[in-house]
Enzyme design. Structure first.
Site, PDB file in Angstrom:
ATOM      1  N   GLU A   1       0.928  -1.380  -0.252  1.00 41.73           N
ATOM      2  CA  GLU A   1       0.350  -0.092   0.212  1.00 41.73           C
ATOM      3  C   GLU A   1       0.907   1.260   0.088  1.00 41.73           C
ATOM      4  O   GLU A   1       1.934   1.036   0.595  1.00 41.73           O
ATOM      5  CB  GLU A   1      -1.139  -0.446   0.903  1.00 41.73           C
TER       6      GLU A   1
ATOM      7  N   GLY B   1      -7.463   1.980   1.324  1.00 40.82           N
ATOM      8  CA  GLY B   1      -7.661   2.457   0.151  1.00 40.82           C
ATOM      9  C   GLY B   1      -9.128   4.144  -0.106  1.00 40.82           C
ATOM     10  O   GLY B   1      -8.975   4.685   1.007  1.00 40.82           O
TER      11      GLY B   1
ATOM     12  N   CYS C   1     -11.685   3.722  -0.523  1.00 40.76           N
ATOM     13  CA  CYS C   1     -13.612   4.000   0.119  1.00 40.76           C
ATOM     14  C   CYS C   1     -12.992   4.073   1.914  1.00 40.76           C
ATOM     15  O   CYS C   1     -14.345   4.594   2.372  1.00 40.76           O
ATOM     16  CB  CYS C   1     -13.600   2.058  -0.040  1.00 40.76           C
TER      17      CYS C   1
ATOM     18  N   GLY D   1     -24.191  12.771 -10.695  1.00 46.72           N
ATOM     19  CA  GLY D   1     -23.630  11.349 -10.530  1.00 46.72           C
ATOM     20  C   GLY D   1     -24.086  10.671  -8.714  1.00 46.72           C
ATOM     21  O   GLY D   1     -24.215  11.409  -7.877  1.00 46.72           O
TER      22      GLY D   1
ATOM     23  N   ILE E   1     -21.793  10.455  -6.139  1.00 45.95           N
ATOM     24  CA  ILE E   1     -20.656  11.347  -5.110  1.00 45.95           C
ATOM     25  C   ILE E   1     -20.984  12.073  -5.469  1.00 45.95           C
ATOM     26  O   ILE E   1     -21.104  13.477  -3.971  1.00 45.95           O
ATOM     27  CB  ILE E   1     -19.287  10.972  -6.682  1.00 45.95           C
TER      28      ILE E   1
ATOM     29  N   MET F   1     -17.600   0.932 -10.748  1.00 48.81           N
ATOM     30  CA  MET F   1     -16.821   1.092  -9.779  1.00 48.81           C
ATOM     31  C   MET F   1     -17.869   0.754  -8.187  1.00 48.81           C
ATOM     32  O   MET F   1     -17.888   2.352  -8.147  1.00 48.81           O
ATOM     33  CB  MET F   1     -15.958   2.114 -10.246  1.00 48.81           C
TER      34      MET F   1
ATOM     35  N   HIS G   1     -44.948  -5.780  10.339  1.00 52.46           N
ATOM     36  CA  HIS G   1     -45.520  -5.162  10.287  1.00 52.46           C
ATOM     37  C   HIS G   1     -45.186  -4.071  11.668  1.00 52.46           C
ATOM     38  O   HIS G   1     -45.698  -5.327  12.677  1.00 52.46           O
ATOM     39  CB  HIS G   1     -46.659  -4.854   9.985  1.00 52.46           C
TER      40      HIS G   1
END
Length: 473
Positions: free
Chosen positions: A38, A45, A47, A188, A190, A325, A451
């Protein structure tokens, strides 16, 4: 001095996002000696660090504020006018990110995965260089490799993102002030999520979208309803079918010039512009040619049906290859490759990977859209149910939106489920399970749903799809 001894691994993964770290865990579980490389000091990453997790943290915080301002009174809760402490909001988000990243560190240790911090690049298809931040290099040898380097924000040609006034999602998660007028380029996922955050806490928000609808990859009805609700609840203004031609930053003002589709130029002025026109695969610095790995015309790593690249021992997963993605798509692919390496025969049904937008109301979908079914000439039935007819939604004051079920006209098999409303991000899982088992709309309509719950709306939409038998509309 050349190192005489190189550490040797069965498999090495480059990139520690949801695809990479999950692939590493599954490889380790299956008995492989595993390394993870990394380049950033924290794992997880996009995310975990600058994507899904921090954006959800800010979405939740801003939603609490919005409810306090607009809905508490109706609920019989009297409070003094609440104020936004943006510094604390961002601080809390950082805490959520840190906790989540620390969790990944723990999982790496638990699974005895060797983690290298640095930029991984191929010396050959079995030798990988790791260049650390201080410039020092290390080499490791590997039997197999998995490229999981993800994506980064894309821009439009000729527009320079200065990261000060013209920003990407990364900077939008670290703001030091609430924008007075935030202009978002791109309608979109983001753009709409981050637009929601700032619209709730006081920014004027304008969205400029090239297409004639929001969230263009999803069923048209969802984008239409989301646009209506964001306009009504958050006063967001939309410039649809507008082509951005230039973005100019001068002092504290940014000017967006767009063509409105009728040949007229319009100018929108604000103090920040968020570029949210999607993401592009990230392969820089990997030295792919040395490993014999080919890219396609759109810069993605070329893979076959087994996610194998043009090099026979190297695989690629997630945002860096073809497909949606999405973090969970990358995770599925990570597990898929690991299990293949272990000689198993895993399977992914790409049609059944759900998509979610974490606005409020939430948007969630799986399977085919009406547009796709029409294009393919598949005859289908539609069943829908509005949340305004749901007792649970009335109780929580979340009556915008609907659930739509698309079923095959002849067999009644569910072909797609499209939802916009409260907690649909979690509700969509029921539709995924049903479709994984090739359920018919009637199957869902005959299952008992507790319910009062939001999920009853899916049952009602399924009833509506099977001979218009919905009970509560």
């Amino acid at each position: 001095n050349k190192t005489l001894y190189m550490e040797k691994f069965d498999v090495t993964i480059i990139g520690s996002g949801p695809g990479g770290y999950v692939a590493a865990i599954r490889c380790a579980q299956l008995g492989m000696k595993t390394a993870l490389i990394e380049k950033y000091p924290t794992l997880g990453g996009t995310c975990l660090n600058v994507g899904c997790i921090p954006s959800k943290a800010l979405l939740d915080s801003s939603e609490h504020f919005h409810n306090a301002v607009h809905n508490f009174k109706e609920h019989g809760i009297e409070v003094k006018a609440p104020k936004v402490n943006l510094k604390q909001m961002i601080e809390r988000k950082r805490g959520v990110v840190k906790m989540t990243c620390d969790g990944i560190n723990f999982l790496m240790k638990k699974n005895k995965i060797t983690v290298y911090t640095g930029v991984g690049s191929f010396e050959s298809k079995t030798v990988i260089n790791i260049t650390k931040a201080d410039g020092t290099k290390e080499q490791i040898e590997t039997g197999k490799a998995i490229i999981a380097t993800g994506s980064k924000p894309a821009s439009l040609p000729g527009i320079e993102v200065d990261k000060k006034r013209i920003i990407t999602s990364t900077e939008a998660l670290e703001m030091t002030e609430i924008p007075k007028h935030l202009i978002i380029i791109g309608g979109g996922v983001i753009g709409l999520e981050l637009g929601s955050v700032y619209a709730r806490i006081g920014s004027k928000v304008s969205v400029v979208e090239f297409m004639d609808r929001l969230i263009p990859g999803m069923d048209a009805g969802l984008g239409k309803e989301l646009q209506r609700v964001m306009k009504k609840d958050l006063k967001v203004e939309f410039f649809m079918k507008h082509k951005v031609e230039s973005v100019v930053s001068k002092g504290k003002e940014v000017t967006v010039t767009a063509d409105n589709g009728k040949g007229e130029k319009i100018e929108i002025k604000g103090d920040y512009v968020l570029m949210a026109v999607g993401r592009k695969p990230y392969t820089e610095g990997l030295n792919l040619e040395k490993a014999g790995v080919k890219l396609d015309a759109r810069g993605r790593v070329e893979v076959d049906a087994h996610l194998k690249t043009s090099a026979d021992n190297i695989y690629a997963i997630g945002d860096v290859v073809v497909g949606a993605m999405l973090a969970h798509k990358a995770e599925e692919e990570g597990v898929f490759v690991a299990e293949q390496l272990a000689g198993q025969k895993p399977h992914i049904d790409y049609n059944l990977i759900p998509g979610v937008v974490y606005t409020w109301p939430e948007v969630a979908a799986v399977g085919q859209t009406e547009e796709q079914l029409k294009e393919k000439g598949i005859k289908y039935k539609v069943g829908s149910f509005p949340f305004k007819a749901s007792g649970r939604a009335r109780a929580s004051m979340d009556t915008d939106g609907f659930v739509k079920v698309l079923a095959d006209e002849t067999t009644d098999e569910i072909l797609g489920v499209h939802m916009i409303g409260p907690r649909t991000a979690d509700m969509i899982a029921e539709a995924v399970v049903a479709m994984e088992y090739k359920a018919s709309a009637e199957d869902i309509s005959r299952m008992s749903h507790a319910h009062p719950t939001f999920t009853e709306s899916l049952k009602e939409a399924a009833l509506d799809a099977t001979g218009k038998r919905a009970l509560h509309i």
